[in-house]
Design a protein around this motif. Structure first.
Motif, PDB file in Angstrom:
ATOM      1  N   VAL A 123     -24.808  35.683  28.670  1.00  0.00           N
ATOM      2  CA  VAL A 123     -25.107  34.319  29.108  1.00  0.00           C
ATOM      3  C   VAL A 123     -26.607  34.238  29.358  1.00  0.00           C
ATOM      4  CG1 VAL A 123     -24.589  32.492  30.760  1.00  0.00           C
ATOM      5  CG2 VAL A 123     -22.857  34.233  30.273  1.00  0.00           C
ATOM      6  N   LEU A 125     -29.442  31.907  30.773  1.00  0.00           N
ATOM      7  CA  LEU A 125     -29.486  30.761  31.679  1.00  0.00           C
ATOM      8  C   LEU A 125     -30.896  30.238  31.908  1.00  0.00           C
ATOM      9  CD1 LEU A 125     -27.525  33.162  33.022  1.00  0.00           C
ATOM     10  CD2 LEU A 125     -27.100  31.348  34.638  1.00  0.00           C
ATOM     11  N   TYR A 144     -23.734  26.422  36.828  1.00  0.00           N
ATOM     12  CA  TYR A 144     -23.663  27.818  36.394  1.00  0.00           C
ATOM     13  C   TYR A 144     -22.974  28.709  37.423  1.00  0.00           C
ATOM     14  CZ  TYR A 144     -26.225  27.381  32.019  1.00  0.00           C
ATOM     15  OH  TYR A 144     -26.593  27.063  30.724  1.00  0.00           O
ATOM     16  N   LEU A 148     -19.827  30.961  36.381  1.00  0.00           N
ATOM     17  CA  LEU A 148     -19.901  32.420  36.454  1.00  0.00           C
ATOM     18  C   LEU A 148     -19.028  33.028  37.549  1.00  0.00           C
ATOM     19  CD1 LEU A 148     -23.734  32.851  35.868  1.00  0.00           C
ATOM     20  CD2 LEU A 148     -21.890  33.502  34.298  1.00  0.00           C
ATOM     21  N   ARG A 152     -17.388  37.181  36.280  1.00  0.00           N
ATOM     22  CA  ARG A 152     -18.411  38.131  36.719  1.00  0.00           C
ATOM     23  C   ARG A 152     -18.643  39.253  35.715  1.00  0.00           C
ATOM     24  NH1 ARG A 152     -22.091  37.240  38.589  1.00  0.00           N
ATOM     25  NH2 ARG A 152     -22.433  39.010  39.926  1.00  0.00           N
ATOM     26  N   SER A 155     -22.489  39.413  31.149  1.00  0.00           N
ATOM     27  CA  SER A 155     -23.872  39.824  31.396  1.00  0.00           C
ATOM     28  C   SER A 155     -24.746  38.569  31.469  1.00  0.00           C
ATOM     29  CB  SER A 155     -24.310  40.725  30.239  1.00  0.00           C
ATOM     30  OG  SER A 155     -25.644  41.114  30.393  1.00  0.00           O
ATOM     31  N   THR A 156     -25.638  38.511  32.465  1.00  0.00           N
ATOM     32  CA  THR A 156     -26.483  37.321  32.639  1.00  0.00           C
ATOM     33  C   THR A 156     -27.963  37.675  32.477  1.00  0.00           C
ATOM     34  OG1 THR A 156     -26.530  37.668  35.041  1.00  0.00           O
ATOM     35  CG2 THR A 156     -24.862  36.141  34.180  1.00  0.00           C
ATOM     36  N   ALA A 158     -31.585  35.454  32.743  1.00  0.00           N
ATOM     37  CA  ALA A 158     -32.264  34.189  32.989  1.00  0.00           C
ATOM     38  C   ALA A 158     -33.638  34.222  32.330  1.00  0.00           C
ATOM     39  CB  ALA A 158     -32.405  33.946  34.486  1.00  0.00           C
ATOM     40  N   MET A 178     -28.673  37.327  39.054  1.00  0.00           N
ATOM     41  CA  MET A 178     -28.834  37.572  37.631  1.00  0.00           C
ATOM     42  C   MET A 178     -28.858  39.085  37.387  1.00  0.00           C
ATOM     43  SD  MET A 178     -29.088  34.524  36.313  1.00  0.00           S
ATOM     44  CE  MET A 178     -27.759  34.240  37.486  1.00  0.00           C
ATOM     45  N   ASP A 179     -28.448  39.496  36.194  1.00  0.00           N
ATOM     46  CA  ASP A 179     -28.586  40.899  35.816  1.00  0.00           C
ATOM     47  C   ASP A 179     -30.019  41.175  35.375  1.00  0.00           C
ATOM     48  OD1 ASP A 179     -25.840  41.441  36.237  1.00  0.00           O
ATOM     49  OD2 ASP A 179     -25.368  40.669  34.248  1.00  0.00           O
TER      50      ASP A 179
END
Length: 193
Positions: A123, A125, A144, A148, A152, A155-156, A158, A178-179
């Motif tokens: 994802v 963002l 978002y 989300l 969970r 994978s995020t 931004a 965020m990851d």
């Protein structure tokens, strides 16, 4: 510490003051970083946003993902429930102005994104501001965070300009870290605990 509203107002003003050339150049630098990340390279599905209002531009990511035969999905917002559904998109011609003037999939698109745990999904963002702990501040509607909260495992990543990073901002229980945050200057990575 500044409130979320104060941070949102200050960062939006800063981002709005970037010239179109600055946005394009910084977006290109971010694009080059994103394309080299293992999260992007390994993802089968990319949940992407259509940039607006001087956000980090995403067309280069879209074009690269399509060329690599990844499935790309854009969100369609439901302003009554402040929720989103993602629809597979193969051409920017499938997007039209939607909620708040943000480009989103046209009404007649039927391919609704369904998460398949066997496929790797990233994802990507947007946001108004981010802090150095990985928290994201959006426009205030929680689209978002809602999307989300029940996903969970996704994978995020931004995308933000360096001027959108603050040291710390207030966070609430529903805020999702965020990851990874990619700026034109640095990539911030956060471990999940």
């Amino acid at each position: 510490m500044e409130t979320k509203a104060e941070i949102r107002k200050r960062i939006l003003e800063t981002r709005t003051n970037l010239t179109d050339d600055e946005v394009a150049a910084k977006s290109e630098a971010i694009l080059q970083k994103v394309l080299k990340t293992p999260e992007y390279m390994e993802a089968d599905n990319i949940l992407l946003y259509a940039d607006y209002n001087h956000e980090v531009m995403t067309r280069g990511i879209f074009e690269d993902a399509i060329m690599r035969k990844k499935r790309v999905y854009f969100p369609k917002s439901d302003k009554l429930t402040n929720s989103m559904l993602f629809f597979q998109t193969v051409s920017v011609k499938q997007l039209e102005k939607g909620f708040m003037g943000i480009p989103e999939p046209k009404e007649n698109m039927q391919l609704c994104y369904k998460f398949n745990p066997d496929e790797d999904t990233l994802v990507i963002l947007p946001g108004v501001a981010f802090d150095t702990r990985g928290f994201r501040l959006g426009y205030g509607k929680g689209f978002y965070d809602k999307f989300l909260s029940s996903r969970r495992q996704l994978s995020t990543m931004a995308l933000a300009f360096a001027c959108q990073i603050v040291d710390e901002m207030p966070d609430e229980e529903h805020d999702i870290k965020m990851d990874k945050i990619v700026t034109e200057e640095i990539i911030y990575s956060f471990l999940r605990i």
